[in-house]
Design a protein around this motif. Structure first.
Motif, PDB file in Angstrom:
ATOM      1  N   SER A 189       0.832  -1.201   0.000  1.00  0.00           N
ATOM      2  CA  SER A 189       0.000   0.000   0.000  1.00  0.00           C
ATOM      3  C   SER A 189       0.865   1.249   0.000  1.00  0.00           C
ATOM      4  CB  SER A 189      -0.919   0.025   1.229  1.00  0.00           C
ATOM      5  OG  SER A 189      -0.159   0.282   2.410  1.00  0.00           O
ATOM      6  N   CYS A 190       0.258   2.378  -0.371  1.00  0.00           N
ATOM      7  CA  CYS A 190       0.982   3.648  -0.367  1.00  0.00           C
ATOM      8  C   CYS A 190       1.484   3.989   1.022  1.00  0.00           C
ATOM      9  CB  CYS A 190       0.068   4.769  -0.865  1.00  0.00           C
ATOM     10  SG  CYS A 190       0.100   4.985  -2.656  1.00  0.00           S
ATOM     11  N   ILE A 195      -0.735  -5.891  -6.300  1.00  0.00           N
ATOM     12  CA  ILE A 195      -0.979  -4.656  -5.565  1.00  0.00           C
ATOM     13  C   ILE A 195      -1.822  -3.716  -6.424  1.00  0.00           C
ATOM     14  CG2 ILE A 195       1.142  -4.903  -4.227  1.00  0.00           C
ATOM     15  CD1 ILE A 195       2.428  -2.747  -5.917  1.00  0.00           C
ATOM     16  N   THR A 196      -2.446  -2.741  -5.790  1.00  0.00           N
ATOM     17  CA  THR A 196      -3.363  -1.853  -6.494  1.00  0.00           C
ATOM     18  C   THR A 196      -2.615  -0.899  -7.422  1.00  0.00           C
ATOM     19  OG1 THR A 196      -3.271  -0.148  -4.778  1.00  0.00           O
ATOM     20  CG2 THR A 196      -4.919  -1.903  -4.503  1.00  0.00           C
ATOM     21  N   ASN A 197      -3.344  -0.345  -8.370  1.00  0.00           N
ATOM     22  CA  ASN A 197      -2.748   0.650  -9.267  1.00  0.00           C
ATOM     23  C   ASN A 197      -2.264   1.870  -8.492  1.00  0.00           C
ATOM     24  OD1 ASN A 197      -3.154  -0.824 -11.654  1.00  0.00           O
ATOM     25  ND2 ASN A 197      -5.254  -0.058 -11.878  1.00  0.00           N
ATOM     26  N   GLU A 198      -2.975   2.214  -7.417  1.00  0.00           N
ATOM     27  CA  GLU A 198      -2.572   3.339  -6.569  1.00  0.00           C
ATOM     28  C   GLU A 198      -1.209   3.059  -5.933  1.00  0.00           C
ATOM     29  OE1 GLU A 198      -4.160   5.936  -2.718  1.00  0.00           O
ATOM     30  OE2 GLU A 198      -4.905   3.899  -3.067  1.00  0.00           O
ATOM     31  N   ALA A 199      -1.021   1.837  -5.433  1.00  0.00           N
ATOM     32  CA  ALA A 199       0.253   1.471  -4.815  1.00  0.00           C
ATOM     33  C   ALA A 199       1.377   1.436  -5.850  1.00  0.00           C
ATOM     34  CB  ALA A 199       0.128   0.113  -4.121  1.00  0.00           C
ATOM     35  N   ILE A 200       1.086   0.970  -7.065  1.00  0.00           N
ATOM     36  CA  ILE A 200       2.094   0.961  -8.135  1.00  0.00           C
ATOM     37  C   ILE A 200       2.529   2.380  -8.462  1.00  0.00           C
ATOM     38  CG2 ILE A 200       2.485   0.462 -10.577  1.00  0.00           C
ATOM     39  CD1 ILE A 200       0.669  -1.996 -10.242  1.00  0.00           C
ATOM     40  N   TYR A 209       9.056   6.434  -5.668  1.00  0.00           N
ATOM     41  CA  TYR A 209      10.166   6.164  -4.755  1.00  0.00           C
ATOM     42  C   TYR A 209      11.294   5.345  -5.391  1.00  0.00           C
ATOM     43  CZ  TYR A 209       7.495   8.058  -0.858  1.00  0.00           C
ATOM     44  OH  TYR A 209       6.821   8.907  -0.020  1.00  0.00           O
ATOM     45  N   LEU A 210      11.112   4.876  -6.621  1.00  0.00           N
ATOM     46  CA  LEU A 210      12.141   4.054  -7.262  1.00  0.00           C
ATOM     47  C   LEU A 210      13.502   4.756  -7.370  1.00  0.00           C
ATOM     48  CD1 LEU A 210      10.207   2.187 -10.117  1.00  0.00           C
ATOM     49  CD2 LEU A 210      10.752   1.407  -7.799  1.00  0.00           C
ATOM     50  N   ALA A 227       7.005  -4.357 -17.478  1.00  0.00           N
ATOM     51  CA  ALA A 227       5.988  -3.848 -18.401  1.00  0.00           C
ATOM     52  C   ALA A 227       5.057  -2.862 -17.694  1.00  0.00           C
ATOM     53  CB  ALA A 227       5.192  -5.005 -18.999  1.00  0.00           C
ATOM     54  N   LEU A 228       4.720  -3.141 -16.427  1.00  0.00           N
ATOM     55  CA  LEU A 228       3.896  -2.210 -15.663  1.00  0.00           C
ATOM     56  C   LEU A 228       4.640  -0.905 -15.398  1.00  0.00           C
ATOM     57  CD1 LEU A 228       2.167  -4.482 -12.973  1.00  0.00           C
ATOM     58  CD2 LEU A 228       1.065  -3.282 -14.861  1.00  0.00           C
ATOM     59  N   LEU A 229       5.951  -1.000 -15.186  1.00  0.00           N
ATOM     60  CA  LEU A 229       6.739   0.200 -14.900  1.00  0.00           C
ATOM     61  C   LEU A 229       6.929   1.077 -16.129  1.00  0.00           C
ATOM     62  CD1 LEU A 229       9.582  -1.224 -12.591  1.00  0.00           C
ATOM     63  CD2 LEU A 229       7.591   0.131 -11.907  1.00  0.00           C
ATOM     64  N   ILE A 230       7.066   0.459 -17.291  1.00  0.00           N
ATOM     65  CA  ILE A 230       7.449   1.215 -18.482  1.00  0.00           C
ATOM     66  C   ILE A 230       6.287   1.432 -19.457  1.00  0.00           C
ATOM     67  CG2 ILE A 230       8.181  -0.650 -20.036  1.00  0.00           C
ATOM     68  CD1 ILE A 230      10.100   2.617 -19.166  1.00  0.00           C
ATOM     69  N   GLY A 231       5.219   0.608 -19.349  1.00  0.00           N
ATOM     70  CA  GLY A 231       4.030   0.856 -20.144  1.00  0.00           C
ATOM     71  C   GLY A 231       4.006   0.231 -21.524  1.00  0.00           C
TER      72      GLY A 231
END
Length: 267
Positions: free
Chosen positions: A85-86, A119-124, A130-131, A145-149
């Motif tokens: 979570s956030c 995890i939720t899209n909000e948490a992603i 913070y990366l 793929a989730l990180l770069i789209g």
């Protein structure tokens, strides 16, 4: 003559089956030669077949765990696993920043082996912010793929590792275990952000379903070798070799009814 432990802190969830999460981290850190301390973000009811329940640790207790270990023990590296979570993400990174911790290895656990988002899209979205505070992130193909789209294949594999590193201002180990390939070897791609150098790490592909905890063990191994004083490239290569050997040592072992763990100690 007294000496000081080389210590690594793992911040992650607990796997009651012992194959992944905190349990795999502690085994990996110990097997690679350092002292392991832990902060648990969540507990799971889990075995080799799957996860049946997750219990989030209250934020106040999470803060107390972090303060207890960070105020007392000197850590050469930090390994971070799934932050669900956030609120958890912010709590962890704010505490690490307060203590000025270095060598932060983040395994951005967001996608299950089944392909389900964990995890939720909000948490992603929160995690992405913070990366840049991490020294190294270790995404698999689905997480990258989730990180770069965009989708990732053999043709854009190296370019994507560089793209992620440049976008998030951190070093990246893009893991190729899930790439569609018929070759007898696997390739991981390390992009070092400071030097802008790319390293291709090749190791044998082992035919086994006993790979539970591989990602946790790899990121923990890297953190351990960084704590022991190795360079980023050397730490990654040594950790990749350790995990590959642990997979080989456990490929014919049986534990439970599902996908077994890797064999950290060659037992």
């Amino acid at each position: 003559m007294k000496s000081t432990y080389k210590s690594v802190l793992t911040i992650a969830g607990s796997d009651s089956g012992g194959g992944a999460g905190i349990q795999a981290d502690i085994k990996s850190i110990s097997a690679c030669g350092a002292y392991a301390a832990s902060v648990i973000t969540a507990t799971t009811a889990q075995n080799t077949v799957g996860v049946s329940d997750i219990h989030a640790i209250p934020i106040a207790h999470l803060e107390m765990q972090l303060e207890a270990v960070l105020s007392d023990i000197e850590f050469g590296a930090i390994k971070i696993g799934m932050l669900h979570s956030c609120e958890v993400i912010k709590t962890v990174f704010e505490k690490l920043e307060r203590y000025g911790l270095r060598n932060i290895v983040l395994d951005p656990v967001m996608v299950a082996t089944s392909g389900d988002q964990l995890i939720t899209n909000e948490a992603i979205a929160c995690l992405k912010n913070y990366l840049p505070k991490a020294s190294l992130i270790t995404p698999n193909i689905q997480e990258a793929a989730l990180l770069i789209g965009h989708d990732i294949d053999q043709q854009n594999f190296e370019a994507t590792a560089i793209e992620i590193g440049q976008q998030y201002h951190t070093s990246v180990l893009l893991k190729g275990g899930h790439l569609e390939t018929e070759t007898a070897s696997m390739v991981d791609m390390l992009f070092e952000y400071d030097s802008k150098v790319v390293h291709k790490i090749i190791h044998p592909r082992i035919d086994t379903s006993n790979t539970h905890g591989t990602g946790c063990s790899l990121s923990s191994g890297i953190a351990t070798f960084l704590a022991l004083g190795d360079s980023m490239e050397k730490a990654v290569r040594k950790a990749c070799r350790f995990v590959n050997e642990s997979i080989a040592a456990g490929k014919d072992k049986i534990l439970g009814k599902g996908n077994g763990p890797i064999n950290h100690f060659g037992l």
